[in-house]
Scaffold this motif. Structure first.
Motif, PDB file in Angstrom:
ATOM      1  N   SER A  43       6.880  17.834 -33.465  1.00 19.30           N
ATOM      2  CA  SER A  43       6.193  18.022 -34.744  1.00 19.30           C
ATOM      3  C   SER A  43       7.176  18.203 -35.897  1.00 19.30           C
ATOM      4  O   SER A  43       6.834  17.921 -37.054  1.00 19.30           O
ATOM      5  CB  SER A  43       5.282  19.247 -34.661  1.00 19.30           C
ATOM      6  OG  SER A  43       4.325  19.098 -33.626  1.00 19.30           O
ATOM      7  N   SER A  44       8.379  18.681 -35.590  1.00 15.97           N
ATOM      8  CA  SER A  44       9.360  18.896 -36.662  1.00 15.97           C
ATOM      9  C   SER A  44       9.835  17.590 -37.291  1.00 15.97           C
ATOM     10  O   SER A  44      10.389  17.608 -38.398  1.00 15.97           O
ATOM     11  CB  SER A  44      10.570  19.674 -36.123  1.00 15.97           C
ATOM     12  OG  SER A  44      11.214  18.933 -35.091  1.00 15.97           O
ATOM     13  N   TYR A  45       9.598  16.470 -36.639  1.00 12.75           N
ATOM     14  CA  TYR A  45      10.008  15.175 -37.183  1.00 12.75           C
ATOM     15  C   TYR A  45       8.937  14.563 -38.081  1.00 12.75           C
ATOM     16  O   TYR A  45       9.151  13.466 -38.632  1.00 12.75           O
ATOM     17  CB  TYR A  45      10.324  14.198 -36.053  1.00 12.75           C
ATOM     18  CG  TYR A  45      11.584  14.534 -35.288  1.00 12.75           C
ATOM     19  CD1 TYR A  45      12.829  14.057 -35.720  1.00 12.75           C
ATOM     20  CD2 TYR A  45      11.545  15.328 -34.162  1.00 12.75           C
ATOM     21  CE1 TYR A  45      13.989  14.369 -35.028  1.00 12.75           C
ATOM     22  CE2 TYR A  45      12.693  15.645 -33.462  1.00 12.75           C
ATOM     23  CZ  TYR A  45      13.907  15.158 -33.899  1.00 12.75           C
ATOM     24  OH  TYR A  45      15.071  15.477 -33.204  1.00 12.75           O
TER      25      TYR A  45
ATOM     26  N   PHE B  71      17.149  22.954 -37.615  1.00  8.56           N
ATOM     27  CA  PHE B  71      17.946  23.255 -36.424  1.00  8.56           C
ATOM     28  C   PHE B  71      17.578  22.307 -35.282  1.00  8.56           C
ATOM     29  O   PHE B  71      18.466  21.820 -34.566  1.00  8.56           O
ATOM     30  CB  PHE B  71      17.709  24.705 -36.021  1.00  8.56           C
ATOM     31  CG  PHE B  71      18.424  25.105 -34.755  1.00  8.56           C
ATOM     32  CD1 PHE B  71      19.778  25.427 -34.790  1.00  8.56           C
ATOM     33  CD2 PHE B  71      17.759  25.143 -33.534  1.00  8.56           C
ATOM     34  CE1 PHE B  71      20.454  25.792 -33.635  1.00  8.56           C
ATOM     35  CE2 PHE B  71      18.422  25.505 -32.375  1.00  8.56           C
ATOM     36  CZ  PHE B  71      19.769  25.837 -32.416  1.00  8.56           C
ATOM     37  N   VAL B  72      16.310  22.029 -35.099  1.00  8.60           N
ATOM     38  CA  VAL B  72      15.882  21.132 -34.027  1.00  8.60           C
ATOM     39  C   VAL B  72      16.354  19.711 -34.307  1.00  8.60           C
ATOM     40  O   VAL B  72      16.804  18.981 -33.393  1.00  8.60           O
ATOM     41  CB  VAL B  72      14.349  21.182 -33.870  1.00  8.60           C
ATOM     42  CG1 VAL B  72      13.867  20.105 -32.901  1.00  8.60           C
ATOM     43  CG2 VAL B  72      13.913  22.548 -33.389  1.00  8.60           C
ATOM     44  N   ILE B  73      16.291  19.285 -35.561  1.00  3.75           N
ATOM     45  CA  ILE B  73      16.724  17.926 -35.896  1.00  3.75           C
ATOM     46  C   ILE B  73      18.236  17.793 -35.710  1.00  3.75           C
ATOM     47  O   ILE B  73      18.736  16.747 -35.290  1.00  3.75           O
ATOM     48  CB  ILE B  73      16.313  17.597 -37.350  1.00  3.75           C
ATOM     49  CG1 ILE B  73      14.781  17.561 -37.455  1.00  3.75           C
ATOM     50  CG2 ILE B  73      16.900  16.264 -37.794  1.00  3.75           C
ATOM     51  CD1 ILE B  73      14.277  17.355 -38.873  1.00  3.75           C
ATOM     52  N   ARG B  74      18.956  18.872 -35.973  1.00  2.00           N
ATOM     53  CA  ARG B  74      20.412  18.822 -35.846  1.00  2.00           C
ATOM     54  C   ARG B  74      20.859  18.849 -34.384  1.00  2.00           C
ATOM     55  O   ARG B  74      21.873  18.236 -34.034  1.00  2.00           O
ATOM     56  CB  ARG B  74      21.025  20.001 -36.607  1.00  2.00           C
ATOM     57  CG  ARG B  74      22.555  19.906 -36.726  1.00  2.00           C
ATOM     58  CD  ARG B  74      23.127  21.037 -37.539  1.00  2.00           C
ATOM     59  NE  ARG B  74      22.623  21.030 -38.904  1.00  2.00           N
ATOM     60  CZ  ARG B  74      21.808  21.955 -39.406  1.00  2.00           C
ATOM     61  NH1 ARG B  74      21.407  22.974 -38.648  1.00  2.00           N
ATOM     62  NH2 ARG B  74      21.396  21.869 -40.658  1.00  2.00           N
ATOM     63  N   TYR B  75      20.129  19.517 -33.520  1.00  4.98           N
ATOM     64  CA  TYR B  75      20.503  19.626 -32.100  1.00  4.98           C
ATOM     65  C   TYR B  75      19.362  19.069 -31.229  1.00  4.98           C
ATOM     66  O   TYR B  75      18.503  19.824 -30.738  1.00  4.98           O
ATOM     67  CB  TYR B  75      20.787  21.080 -31.719  1.00  4.98           C
ATOM     68  CG  TYR B  75      21.910  21.691 -32.506  1.00  4.98           C
ATOM     69  CD1 TYR B  75      23.243  21.431 -32.192  1.00  4.98           C
ATOM     70  CD2 TYR B  75      21.639  22.544 -33.582  1.00  4.98           C
ATOM     71  CE1 TYR B  75      24.272  22.005 -32.918  1.00  4.98           C
ATOM     72  CE2 TYR B  75      22.669  23.111 -34.307  1.00  4.98           C
ATOM     73  CZ  TYR B  75      23.986  22.828 -33.976  1.00  4.98           C
ATOM     74  OH  TYR B  75      25.023  23.392 -34.704  1.00  4.98           O
TER      75      TYR B  75
ATOM     76  N   SER C  44       0.893  27.974 -32.248  1.00  6.12           N
ATOM     77  CA  SER C  44       1.726  28.920 -32.995  1.00  6.12           C
ATOM     78  C   SER C  44       3.169  28.428 -33.063  1.00  6.12           C
ATOM     79  O   SER C  44       3.808  28.483 -34.125  1.00  6.12           O
ATOM     80  CB  SER C  44       1.665  30.294 -32.332  1.00  6.12           C
ATOM     81  OG  SER C  44       0.347  30.800 -32.337  1.00  6.12           O
ATOM     82  N   VAL C  45       3.670  27.920 -31.936  1.00  4.39           N
ATOM     83  CA  VAL C  45       5.032  27.371 -31.918  1.00  4.39           C
ATOM     84  C   VAL C  45       5.117  26.132 -32.795  1.00  4.39           C
ATOM     85  O   VAL C  45       6.100  25.941 -33.545  1.00  4.39           O
ATOM     86  CB  VAL C  45       5.451  27.054 -30.466  1.00  4.39           C
ATOM     87  CG1 VAL C  45       6.796  26.332 -30.436  1.00  4.39           C
ATOM     88  CG2 VAL C  45       5.526  28.329 -29.638  1.00  4.39           C
TER      89      VAL C  45
ATOM     90  N   THR D   6       6.842  23.641 -37.896  1.00  3.31           N
ATOM     91  CA  THR D   6       6.376  22.807 -39.001  1.00  3.31           C
ATOM     92  C   THR D   6       6.617  23.470 -40.355  1.00  3.31           C
ATOM     93  O   THR D   6       7.067  22.815 -41.308  1.00  3.31           O
ATOM     94  CB  THR D   6       4.875  22.489 -38.826  1.00  3.31           C
ATOM     95  OG1 THR D   6       4.679  21.842 -37.569  1.00  3.31           O
ATOM     96  CG2 THR D   6       4.386  21.589 -39.949  1.00  3.31           C
ATOM     97  N   PHE D   7       6.336  24.773 -40.449  1.00  3.37           N
ATOM     98  CA  PHE D   7       6.371  25.446 -41.755  1.00  3.37           C
ATOM     99  C   PHE D   7       7.697  26.159 -42.030  1.00  3.37           C
ATOM    100  O   PHE D   7       8.017  26.415 -43.191  1.00  3.37           O
ATOM    101  CB  PHE D   7       5.221  26.459 -41.840  1.00  3.37           C
ATOM    102  CG  PHE D   7       3.864  25.817 -41.828  1.00  3.37           C
ATOM    103  CD1 PHE D   7       3.377  25.180 -42.962  1.00  3.37           C
ATOM    104  CD2 PHE D   7       3.086  25.824 -40.685  1.00  3.37           C
ATOM    105  CE1 PHE D   7       2.129  24.590 -42.961  1.00  3.37           C
ATOM    106  CE2 PHE D   7       1.836  25.243 -40.668  1.00  3.37           C
ATOM    107  CZ  PHE D   7       1.347  24.615 -41.804  1.00  3.37           C
ATOM    108  N   VAL D   8       8.446  26.497 -40.997  1.00  8.26           N
ATOM    109  CA  VAL D   8       9.731  27.187 -41.205  1.00  8.26           C
ATOM    110  C   VAL D   8      10.818  26.114 -41.294  1.00  8.26           C
ATOM    111  O   VAL D   8      11.142  25.457 -40.290  1.00  8.26           O
ATOM    112  CB  VAL D   8      10.016  28.191 -40.071  1.00  8.26           C
ATOM    113  CG1 VAL D   8      11.350  28.896 -40.309  1.00  8.26           C
ATOM    114  CG2 VAL D   8       8.876  29.211 -39.971  1.00  8.26           C
ATOM    115  N   GLU D   9      11.352  25.961 -42.453  1.00  6.26           N
ATOM    116  CA  GLU D   9      12.315  24.872 -42.687  1.00  6.26           C
ATOM    117  C   GLU D   9      13.616  25.052 -41.906  1.00  6.26           C
ATOM    118  O   GLU D   9      14.149  24.059 -41.368  1.00  6.26           O
ATOM    119  CB  GLU D   9      12.602  24.782 -44.188  1.00  6.26           C
ATOM    120  CG  GLU D   9      13.350  23.525 -44.596  1.00  6.26           C
ATOM    121  CD  GLU D   9      12.512  22.272 -44.403  1.00  6.26           C
ATOM    122  OE1 GLU D   9      13.100  21.184 -44.260  1.00  6.26           O
ATOM    123  OE2 GLU D   9      11.278  22.384 -44.388  1.00  6.26           O
TER     124      GLU D   9
END
Length: 317
Positions: free
Chosen positions: A188-190, A134-138, A120-121, A126-129
């Motif tokens: 996963s955000s990357y 935010f994760v990529i920035r920090y 779920s996380v 992955t789907f919430v831009e």
């Protein structure tokens, strides 16, 4: 030489003619017993020095030598099993089997809750831009989750939970699950959405296949702990080498090789830990260690997902 009249009667005549029945010796009789090498009244010849009374033939349950006709066997020295002891043994076996089945159900329920939280996380990252950006920035948040992951993991492995009413081990397991879920989400955000979905599908297929294989096979993988330990050490060394090589942009395909080897090693760890959970092999974990059982399977599945994600991400790029 004896005449035909003096010869002892036949077996049938001795049984039918009452005059040949043996007469007991009178106490204090002056008649001496016949010698061992000559027949007496009511005796029949046998081997040298051996004579038997004819009346012994007619005695029920006795052989000519006067011994019982029952032949002793090895089973005669073994005491018959007590029905109560047999019922106790069967009840003990049933109790141990039911306890093991309840333990397996508890572990897989905890594992299902952990995987639900984790994926779920991952889906949110992955789907919430905005969350992904935010994760990529920090990136410091990722390293904080990694530190929490290692600290809680060491606490759960090294420290045993005392017998208290409040389940502190489940609380620590929840903190560990949130930390590893956040770390997996930040990784996963990357990657692209297609690569993440592909990694999820392959991971689910691998886990189902390994579980069915472990419950059906007779091969014991719990005796391969030393081999898996060596494989884990080699995987760590290969990871260090890969990080150094990729920092200088040498051998770009080495990253794919490292991810493939890592997925194979953690799949073997999943087989090993699943058979430890089943309990019908050389090694098994105690039914009281349900937290450790769920923790080991959860770590294996998440690492398989992360390694497959690296492979699918490199393939989509």
């Amino acid at each position: 030489m004896t005449s035909k009249v003096d010869n002892p009667p036949a077996y049938e005549d001795a049984l039918q003619d009452p005059k040949y029945e043996p007469t007991p010796l009178q106490h204090g009789s002056s008649d001496a017993p016949p010698p061992s090498d000559s027949p007496g009244p009511g005796m029949y010849p046998g081997p040298p020095g051996y004579w038997s009374q004819a009346g012994m033939w007619a005695a029920p349950g006795l052989s000519p030598s006067g011994m019982p006709t029952t032949i002793p066997t090895l089973s005669a020295s073994i005491t018959a099993t007590n029905p109560r002891e047999m019922e106790g043994f069967l009840s003990t076996q049933w109790d141990s089997t039911s306890v093991r089945h309840a333990f397996i159900r508890k572990v897989y329920l905890i594992l299902a809750a952990q995987l639900t939280v984790t994926f779920s996380v991952v889906a949110v990252f992955t789907f919430v831009e905005p969350v992904k950006m935010f994760v990529i920035r920090y990136p410091g948040i990722y390293w904080a989750s990694l530190v929490v992951y290692f600290i809680v993991y060491c606490i759960l492995i090294c420290c045993k939970e005392p017998r208290r009413r409040f389940p502190w081990n489940l609380v620590l397991l929840g903190v560990f699950t949130v930390a590893l879920s956040y770390m997996s989400g930040t990784i996963s955000s990357y990657y692209e959405t297609k690569a993440v979905l592909l990694a999820m599908g392959i991971t689910a297929l691998v886990c189902v296949t390994v579980t069915v294989f472990c419950f059906q096979t007779k091969v014991d993988f719990t005796s391969c702990g030393g081999f898996l330990c060596i494989a884990a050490i080699l995987l760590v060394i290969l990871g260090m080498v890969t990080s150094i090589v990729l920092a200088f942009h040498y051998v770009p395909w080495l990253h794919m090789l490292y991810a493939a080897i890592g997925a194979i090693v953690y799949t073997l760890f999943l087989v090993y830990n699943t058979q430890l959970l089943i309990g019908n092999r050389e090694l098994a974990i105690s039914p009281e260690e349900y937290v450790y059982g769920a923790l080991s399977l959860y770590i294996d599945i998440v690492h398989i997902f992360l390694f497959i994600l690296q492979i699918s991400g490199s393939a989509t790029d």
